[in-house]
Design a protein around this motif. Structure first.
Motif, PDB file in Angstrom:
ATOM      1  N   ARG A   2       8.419 -32.957  19.553  1.00 16.64           N
ATOM      2  CA  ARG A   2       9.572 -32.522  20.331  1.00 16.64           C
ATOM      3  C   ARG A   2      10.400 -31.528  19.526  1.00 16.64           C
ATOM      4  NH1 ARG A   2      11.938 -37.710  23.303  1.00 16.64           N
ATOM      5  NH2 ARG A   2      13.624 -36.223  23.523  1.00 16.64           N
ATOM      6  N   ILE A   3      11.267 -30.829  20.215  1.00 12.43           N
ATOM      7  CA  ILE A   3      12.024 -29.739  19.624  1.00 12.43           C
ATOM      8  C   ILE A   3      12.874 -30.188  18.431  1.00 12.43           C
ATOM      9  CG2 ILE A   3      13.974 -29.912  21.229  1.00 12.43           C
ATOM     10  CD1 ILE A   3      14.047 -26.788  21.170  1.00 12.43           C
ATOM     11  N   GLY A   4      13.500 -31.354  18.519  1.00 11.64           N
ATOM     12  CA  GLY A   4      14.333 -31.844  17.429  1.00 11.64           C
ATOM     13  C   GLY A   4      13.528 -32.112  16.163  1.00 11.64           C
ATOM     14  N   ARG A   8      13.982 -30.163  12.637  1.00 19.55           N
ATOM     15  CA  ARG A   8      14.269 -30.904  11.405  1.00 19.55           C
ATOM     16  C   ARG A   8      13.263 -30.557  10.318  1.00 19.55           C
ATOM     17  NH1 ARG A   8      12.511 -34.995   8.829  1.00 19.55           N
ATOM     18  NH2 ARG A   8      11.071 -35.745  10.399  1.00 19.55           N
ATOM     19  N   ARG A   9      11.992 -30.577  10.652  1.00 14.34           N
ATOM     20  CA  ARG A   9      10.942 -30.302   9.658  1.00 14.34           C
ATOM     21  C   ARG A   9      10.963 -28.859   9.159  1.00 14.34           C
ATOM     22  NH1 ARG A   9       5.353 -33.446  11.130  1.00 14.34           N
ATOM     23  NH2 ARG A   9       6.253 -35.541  11.310  1.00 14.34           N
ATOM     24  N   ALA A  10      11.301 -27.925  10.048  1.00 15.61           N
ATOM     25  CA  ALA A  10      11.302 -26.509   9.667  1.00 15.61           C
ATOM     26  C   ALA A  10      12.640 -26.079   9.060  1.00 15.61           C
ATOM     27  CB  ALA A  10      10.980 -25.642  10.875  1.00 15.61           C
ATOM     28  N   GLY A  11      13.655 -26.918   9.217  1.00 20.41           N
ATOM     29  CA  GLY A  11      14.961 -26.589   8.653  1.00 20.41           C
ATOM     30  C   GLY A  11      15.737 -25.555   9.451  1.00 20.41           C
ATOM     31  N   VAL A  12      15.561 -25.570  10.773  1.00 24.39           N
ATOM     32  CA  VAL A  12      16.294 -24.646  11.644  1.00 24.39           C
ATOM     33  C   VAL A  12      16.960 -25.448  12.757  1.00 24.39           C
ATOM     34  CG1 VAL A  12      14.704 -22.724  11.191  1.00 24.39           C
ATOM     35  CG2 VAL A  12      14.320 -24.201  13.169  1.00 24.39           C
ATOM     36  N   SER A  13      17.777 -24.787  13.527  1.00 25.04           N
ATOM     37  CA  SER A  13      18.426 -25.450  14.653  1.00 25.04           C
ATOM     38  C   SER A  13      17.519 -25.412  15.887  1.00 25.04           C
ATOM     39  CB  SER A  13      19.753 -24.756  14.984  1.00 25.04           C
ATOM     40  OG  SER A  13      19.509 -23.453  15.464  1.00 25.04           O
ATOM     41  N   THR A  31       6.524 -31.091  28.951  1.00 24.91           N
ATOM     42  CA  THR A  31       6.059 -32.397  29.407  1.00 24.91           C
ATOM     43  C   THR A  31       6.372 -32.506  30.899  1.00 24.91           C
ATOM     44  OG1 THR A  31       8.185 -33.472  28.968  1.00 24.91           O
ATOM     45  CG2 THR A  31       6.585 -33.401  27.134  1.00 24.91           C
ATOM     46  N   PRO A  32       5.812 -33.496  31.567  1.00 28.25           N
ATOM     47  CA  PRO A  32       6.127 -33.652  32.993  1.00 28.25           C
ATOM     48  C   PRO A  32       7.631 -33.796  33.256  1.00 28.25           C
ATOM     49  CG  PRO A  32       4.239 -34.988  32.415  1.00 28.25           C
ATOM     50  CD  PRO A  32       4.773 -34.425  31.137  1.00 28.25           C
ATOM     51  N   ARG A  36      10.346 -29.787  25.935  1.00 26.63           N
ATOM     52  CA  ARG A  36       9.442 -28.943  25.153  1.00 26.63           C
ATOM     53  C   ARG A  36       8.583 -29.810  24.241  1.00 26.63           C
ATOM     54  NH1 ARG A  36      14.116 -25.823  25.673  1.00 26.63           N
ATOM     55  NH2 ARG A  36      13.745 -23.593  25.991  1.00 26.63           N
ATOM     56  N   SER A  37       7.333 -29.398  24.109  1.00 19.60           N
ATOM     57  CA  SER A  37       6.411 -30.071  23.209  1.00 19.60           C
ATOM     58  C   SER A  37       5.688 -29.006  22.397  1.00 19.60           C
ATOM     59  CB  SER A  37       5.404 -30.892  24.015  1.00 19.60           C
ATOM     60  OG  SER A  37       4.457 -31.492  23.162  1.00 19.60           O
TER      61      SER A  37
END
Length: 136
Positions: A2-4, A8-13, A31-32, A36-37
């Motif tokens: 998911r977007i969050g 978090r992992r990439a260090g961006v908003s 997703t249905p 975002r996925s």
């Protein structure tokens, strides 16, 4: 993912991720329920996009460079594009240096005003009153 989680992992908003999607730099599936996925590889992709932005490239240029990254093959046109971006950045740096020098000059004048640069030093503030008195 998911977007969050990607953010978090990439260090961006999450806002940055949405912007990257709007610019065509990053793709997601929905997703249905409409969320975002992203694939796990999106973290590395976002970090790469961040490197391009850090290098001063605009999103339109990054969009032209990413296919070369994906294919592992860069065309002469892409190298020309990158050289043009470098020239643009160099010109901007020159303009900023000139602006800095002009500001340094103004600061020097402000620190040590002279009649040449400061109208208030050319004649005393009471000069108009002296002129009135002299005319009587």
């Amino acid at each position: 993912m998911r977007i969050g989680e990607i953010a978090r992992r990439a260090g961006v908003s999450t806002r940055a991720l949405r912007y990257y999607e709007e610019q065509g730099l990053l793709a997601s599936e929905r997703t249905p329920s409409g969320q975002r996925s992203y694939p796990a590889s999106a973290v590395e992709r976002v970090r790469l996009i961040q490197q391009f932005f850090t290098a001063g490239l605009p999103s339109r240029t990054i969009l032209q460079v990413l296919p070369c990254v994906d294919s592992g093959q860069a065309s002469p046109e892409v190298f020309e594009l990158l050289a043009a971006e470098r020239d643009r950045i160099t010109a901007t740096m020159s303009d900023l240096a000139a602006a800095r020098d002009a500001l340094d000059h103004l600061i020097a004048i402000a620190n040590d005003p002279t009649p040449e640069h400061c109208p208030a030093l050319r004649e005393p503030p009471w000069a108009p009153y002296d002129a009135v008195l002299d005319s009587r």
